[in-house]
Design a protein around this motif. Structure first.
Motif, PDB file in Angstrom:
ATOM      1  N   ALA A  86       0.817  -1.206   0.000  1.00 23.50           N
ATOM      2  CA  ALA A  86       0.000   0.000   0.000  1.00 23.50           C
ATOM      3  C   ALA A  86       0.854   1.262   0.000  1.00 23.50           C
ATOM      4  CB  ALA A  86      -0.936   0.006   1.210  1.00 23.50           C
ATOM      5  N   ASN A  87       2.079   1.163   0.488  1.00 21.98           N
ATOM      6  CA  ASN A  87       2.981   2.313   0.520  1.00 21.98           C
ATOM      7  C   ASN A  87       4.010   2.289  -0.600  1.00 21.98           C
ATOM      8  OD1 ASN A  87       2.550   4.039   3.174  1.00 21.98           O
ATOM      9  ND2 ASN A  87       2.228   1.903   3.752  1.00 21.98           N
ATOM     10  N   GLY A  88       3.799   1.437  -1.603  1.00 21.04           N
ATOM     11  CA  GLY A  88       4.680   1.422  -2.763  1.00 21.04           C
ATOM     12  C   GLY A  88       5.949   0.619  -2.589  1.00 21.04           C
ATOM     13  N   TRP A  89       6.016  -0.232  -1.576  1.00 16.14           N
ATOM     14  CA  TRP A  89       7.188  -1.082  -1.351  1.00 16.14           C
ATOM     15  C   TRP A  89       6.899  -2.490  -1.870  1.00 16.14           C
ATOM     16  CZ3 TRP A  89      11.637  -0.030   2.087  1.00 16.14           C
ATOM     17  CH2 TRP A  89      11.749   1.336   2.415  1.00 16.14           C
ATOM     18  N   GLY A  90       7.962  -3.235  -2.104  1.00 15.31           N
ATOM     19  CA  GLY A  90       7.821  -4.586  -2.606  1.00 15.31           C
ATOM     20  C   GLY A  90       7.572  -5.597  -1.499  1.00 15.31           C
ATOM     21  N   GLU A  91       7.616  -6.852  -1.887  1.00 13.89           N
ATOM     22  CA  GLU A  91       7.421  -7.957  -0.938  1.00 13.89           C
ATOM     23  C   GLU A  91       8.514  -7.905   0.129  1.00 13.89           C
ATOM     24  OE1 GLU A  91       5.197 -11.611  -0.060  1.00 13.89           O
ATOM     25  OE2 GLU A  91       4.911 -10.146  -1.660  1.00 13.89           O
ATOM     26  N   PRO A  92       8.152  -7.894   1.417  1.00 10.66           N
ATOM     27  CA  PRO A  92       9.185  -7.815   2.465  1.00 10.66           C
ATOM     28  C   PRO A  92       9.946  -9.129   2.611  1.00 10.66           C
ATOM     29  CG  PRO A  92       7.014  -8.011   3.453  1.00 10.66           C
ATOM     30  CD  PRO A  92       6.787  -7.863   1.989  1.00 10.66           C
ATOM     31  N   LEU A  93      11.138  -9.016   3.134  1.00 13.49           N
ATOM     32  CA  LEU A  93      11.958 -10.182   3.467  1.00 13.49           C
ATOM     33  C   LEU A  93      11.726 -10.512   4.939  1.00 13.49           C
ATOM     34  CD1 LEU A  93      14.269 -12.230   2.888  1.00 13.49           C
ATOM     35  CD2 LEU A  93      15.868 -10.413   3.572  1.00 13.49           C
ATOM     36  N   PHE A  94      11.169 -11.674   5.233  1.00 14.59           N
ATOM     37  CA  PHE A  94      10.873 -12.067   6.608  1.00 14.59           C
ATOM     38  C   PHE A  94      11.982 -12.959   7.145  1.00 14.59           C
ATOM     39  CE2 PHE A  94       6.523 -11.208   5.031  1.00 14.59           C
ATOM     40  CZ  PHE A  94       6.105 -10.324   6.003  1.00 14.59           C
ATOM     41  N   LEU A  95      12.449 -12.625   8.339  1.00 16.67           N
ATOM     42  CA  LEU A  95      13.456 -13.420   9.039  1.00 16.67           C
ATOM     43  C   LEU A  95      13.016 -13.562  10.490  1.00 16.67           C
ATOM     44  CD1 LEU A  95      16.609 -11.554   7.655  1.00 16.67           C
ATOM     45  CD2 LEU A  95      15.819 -13.802   6.923  1.00 16.67           C
ATOM     46  N   GLU A  96      13.237 -14.741  11.083  1.00 20.82           N
ATOM     47  CA  GLU A  96      12.828 -14.992  12.463  1.00 20.82           C
ATOM     48  C   GLU A  96      14.047 -15.208  13.350  1.00 20.82           C
ATOM     49  OE1 GLU A  96       9.893 -18.008  12.970  1.00 20.82           O
ATOM     50  OE2 GLU A  96       8.673 -17.350  11.272  1.00 20.82           O
ATOM     51  N   THR A  97      13.975 -14.658  14.560  1.00 23.38           N
ATOM     52  CA  THR A  97      15.045 -14.871  15.526  1.00 23.38           C
ATOM     53  C   THR A  97      14.910 -16.250  16.158  1.00 23.38           C
ATOM     54  OG1 THR A  97      13.810 -13.943  17.394  1.00 23.38           O
ATOM     55  CG2 THR A  97      15.061 -12.405  16.032  1.00 23.38           C
ATOM     56  N   THR A  98      15.982 -16.697  16.764  1.00 27.09           N
ATOM     57  CA  THR A  98      15.996 -17.975  17.480  1.00 27.09           C
ATOM     58  C   THR A  98      16.651 -17.771  18.837  1.00 27.09           C
ATOM     59  OG1 THR A  98      18.158 -18.633  16.584  1.00 27.09           O
ATOM     60  CG2 THR A  98      16.203 -19.216  15.292  1.00 27.09           C
ATOM     61  N   ALA A 169       7.777   3.520   9.639  1.00 29.48           N
ATOM     62  CA  ALA A 169       9.063   2.974   9.212  1.00 29.48           C
ATOM     63  C   ALA A 169       9.260   3.119   7.701  1.00 29.48           C
ATOM     64  CB  ALA A 169       9.164   1.504   9.616  1.00 29.48           C
ATOM     65  N   LEU A 170       8.189   2.962   6.939  1.00 31.64           N
ATOM     66  CA  LEU A 170       8.288   3.006   5.476  1.00 31.64           C
ATOM     67  C   LEU A 170       8.319   4.422   4.927  1.00 31.64           C
ATOM     68  CD1 LEU A 170       5.726   0.186   4.593  1.00 31.64           C
ATOM     69  CD2 LEU A 170       8.215  -0.008   4.631  1.00 31.64           C
ATOM     70  N   THR A 171       7.626   5.341   5.588  1.00 32.71           N
ATOM     71  CA  THR A 171       7.462   6.689   5.034  1.00 32.71           C
ATOM     72  C   THR A 171       8.028   7.789   5.919  1.00 32.71           C
ATOM     73  OG1 THR A 171       5.273   7.014   6.051  1.00 32.71           O
ATOM     74  CG2 THR A 171       5.329   5.921   3.911  1.00 32.71           C
ATOM     75  N   GLY A 172       8.531   7.453   7.096  1.00 30.94           N
ATOM     76  CA  GLY A 172       9.001   8.474   8.038  1.00 30.94           C
ATOM     77  C   GLY A 172      10.357   9.046   7.652  1.00 30.94           C
ATOM     78  N   ARG A 173      10.891   9.836   8.550  1.00 31.44           N
ATOM     79  CA  ARG A 173      12.196  10.470   8.332  1.00 31.44           C
ATOM     80  C   ARG A 173      13.259   9.762   9.156  1.00 31.44           C
ATOM     81  NH1 ARG A 173      13.680  13.870  12.612  1.00 31.44           N
ATOM     82  NH2 ARG A 173      12.014  14.247  14.136  1.00 31.44           N
ATOM     83  N   ASN A 174      14.502   9.901   8.745  1.00 33.28           N
ATOM     84  CA  ASN A 174      15.622   9.318   9.472  1.00 33.28           C
ATOM     85  C   ASN A 174      16.043  10.227  10.627  1.00 33.28           C
ATOM     86  OD1 ASN A 174      15.718   7.136   7.744  1.00 33.28           O
ATOM     87  ND2 ASN A 174      17.336   7.992   6.460  1.00 33.28           N
ATOM     88  N   ARG A 175      16.312   9.609  11.754  1.00 34.64           N
ATOM     89  CA  ARG A 175      16.804  10.358  12.911  1.00 34.64           C
ATOM     90  C   ARG A 175      18.005   9.603  13.484  1.00 34.64           C
ATOM     91  NH1 ARG A 175      13.455  11.773  18.533  1.00 34.64           N
ATOM     92  NH2 ARG A 175      15.163  12.864  19.600  1.00 34.64           N
ATOM     93  N   ARG A 176      19.104  10.319  13.620  1.00 32.54           N
ATOM     94  CA  ARG A 176      20.307   9.714  14.196  1.00 32.54           C
ATOM     95  C   ARG A 176      20.234   9.804  15.717  1.00 32.54           C
ATOM     96  NH1 ARG A 176      23.389   6.696  10.893  1.00 32.54           N
ATOM     97  NH2 ARG A 176      25.278   7.227  12.052  1.00 32.54           N
ATOM     98  N   ILE A 177      20.422   8.669  16.381  1.00 35.55           N
ATOM     99  CA  ILE A 177      20.375   8.641  17.840  1.00 35.55           C
ATOM    100  C   ILE A 177      21.673   8.077  18.395  1.00 35.55           C
ATOM    101  CG2 ILE A 177      17.874   8.351  17.780  1.00 35.55           C
ATOM    102  CD1 ILE A 177      18.325   5.448  18.751  1.00 35.55           C
ATOM    103  N   ASP A 178      21.895   8.336  19.686  1.00 33.34           N
ATOM    104  CA  ASP A 178      23.075   7.823  20.364  1.00 33.34           C
ATOM    105  C   ASP A 178      22.875   6.350  20.737  1.00 33.34           C
ATOM    106  OD1 ASP A 178      23.830  10.495  20.270  1.00 33.34           O
ATOM    107  OD2 ASP A 178      23.137  10.893  22.323  1.00 33.34           O
ATOM    108  N   VAL A 179      23.977   5.692  20.968  1.00 31.20           N
ATOM    109  CA  VAL A 179      23.969   4.304  21.427  1.00 31.20           C
ATOM    110  C   VAL A 179      24.936   4.188  22.593  1.00 31.20           C
ATOM    111  CG1 VAL A 179      24.524   1.915  20.830  1.00 31.20           C
ATOM    112  CG2 VAL A 179      23.358   3.371  19.170  1.00 31.20           C
ATOM    113  N   GLY A 180      24.519   3.486  23.638  1.00 29.83           N
ATOM    114  CA  GLY A 180      25.412   3.218  24.754  1.00 29.83           C
ATOM    115  C   GLY A 180      26.183   1.933  24.513  1.00 29.83           C
TER     116      GLY A 180
END
Length: 383
Positions: A86-98, A169-180
């Motif tokens: 609906a937002n003009g993106w293709g088929e997503p790539l799904f990955l699952e954690t273990t 996530a698909l249409t928003g803006r990028n924001r740089r944040i700090d990481v500890g």
């Protein structure tokens, strides 16, 4: 005699003039049949499509899912796919954690796949594990909250609904944040004792002293030493799945009178100081569950870490701490120290539990936390 040939001479001159004129006109006049002879085959209809449509590939997002946080995974995937389209993106790539790989491996796979966006569908632990691979890169991280606390999403004012969060996530803006960055273990390896007069210590050098290998972990929200880590470790998972974050209150009530420990703290280049403490919390942002704010001045992009050292005496000692949190005051009771720094080193007199973003890592006697300013790109709302 000339008069006999004059008509033929005139006729010949006229014919010659017509021939010469025809040659000249053939070289000057345009050939109207030339376009017909040079006409190229009609281009394919796709040739007339807008240039942008031909050159712009369809963007793809990777969605890394913690299956323990999601029920009815099939319908959830369908909703995610529909929102992407609906937002003009293709088929997503799904990955699952273990259990063996809670996110870093999947994040690395997504990056190698060449996606345009990496999203997490899980709690703060999943976000942290995936982000650890993206730190220092330009790859944006989208957060789809599905955990108990979702503290990073709350501190970034992100929506908690699946479709709304994915749209940001698909249409928003990028924001740089700090990481500890938290280092568990001593900064320098332990030294062997010097040899004594009897040579006993010297012989001991044949067997190296066993010291824990320092570990480095990233945190996006908070890291804690002591009581808060014990609360995380003591929270019942079944209760947490049923009632959500209030399950932490039950565990917290059990640990209000947890044993004290002696702590030595050094903040940046300031002289170190000592306290008796029950917990040390180092935060990249300050908002807690239930709207409570532990560190009012802490921001995810201010280039600093905030640290709170709580040293209450007994149950009554927690009253000023609770008052400070409820009123969002930076300064409080003398048993509560608040420091703003870029680096903090904490040494305790006995092993105490350590947690990062809600994940308990075990026990330690020394930790060092530093800030990595603007090292992670996160998608946030445009508003």
């Amino acid at each position: 005699m000339l008069s006999d040939y004059l008509p033929w001479i005139v006729a010949g001159a006229v014919v010659l003039a017509l021939v010469i004129g025809g040659v000249v006109m053939s070289r000057v006049a345009p050939d109207v049949t030339a376009p017909l002879r040079r006409r190229r085959p009609r281009p394919h209809r796709g040739h007339f499509r807008p240039e942008e449509e031909q050159q712009t590939p369809v963007r793809q997002a990777a969605v890394i899912i913690n299956p323990t946080k999601v029920t009815d995974l099939g319908p959830v995937r369908e909703r995610i796919t529909a929102t992407c389209r609906a937002n003009g993106w293709g088929e997503p790539l799904f990955l699952e954690t273990t259990a063996e790989d809670p996110g870093p491996g999947q994040a690395a796979t997504a990056v190698r796949h060449g996606v345009d966006l990496v999203c997490t569908l899980g709690g703060d632990g999943t976000v942290r594990n995936v982000a650890s691979v993206l730190v220092g890169t330009e790859m944006p991280l989208g957060i789809l909250p599905a955990g108990t606390g979702n503290l990073l999403a709350r501190n970034l004012d992100l929506p908690v609904g699946l479709e709304a969060a994915l749209t940001v996530a698909l249409t928003g803006r990028n924001r740089r944040i700090d990481v500890g960055e938290l280092r568990i273990g001593p900064l320098e390896p332990a030294e062997h004792p010097e040899a004594g007069p009897d040579g006993a210590a010297a012989s001991a050098q044949d067997e190296p002293i066993s010291t824990p290998t320092p570990q480095t972990h990233h945190f996006l929200v908070m890291s804690g030493i002591g009581m808060d880590a014990a609360i995380m470790a003591g929270t019942n998972e079944n209760l947490k799945n049923k009632v959500g974050w209030p399950a932490y209150l039950v565990s917290g009530a059990k640990h209000l009178i947890s044993p004290e420990f002696r702590v030595t703290v050094r903040v940046d280049d300031e002289p170190e100081f000592r306290r008796r403490s029950r917990m040390v919390v180092i935060g990249n942002c300050g908002r807690l569950l239930g709207g409570l704010v532990l560190m009012p001045s802490a921001l995810v992009d201010d280039g600093h870490l905030d640290a709170v050292i709580a040293s209450p005496r007994g149950l009554v000692g927690w009253v000023p701490v609770a008052t400070r949190v409820a009123t969002r005051r930076r300064k409080g009771h003398p048993t509560l120290d608040h420091k703003v720094c870029t680096e903090i080193r904490v040494v305790v007199d006995r092993p105490v539990p350590v947690q990062v973003d809600g994940d308990v890592l075990g026990e330690a006697t020394e930790v060092t936390a530093v800030v990595r300013p603007a090292s992670l790109t996160v998608r946030v709302s445009r508003a």
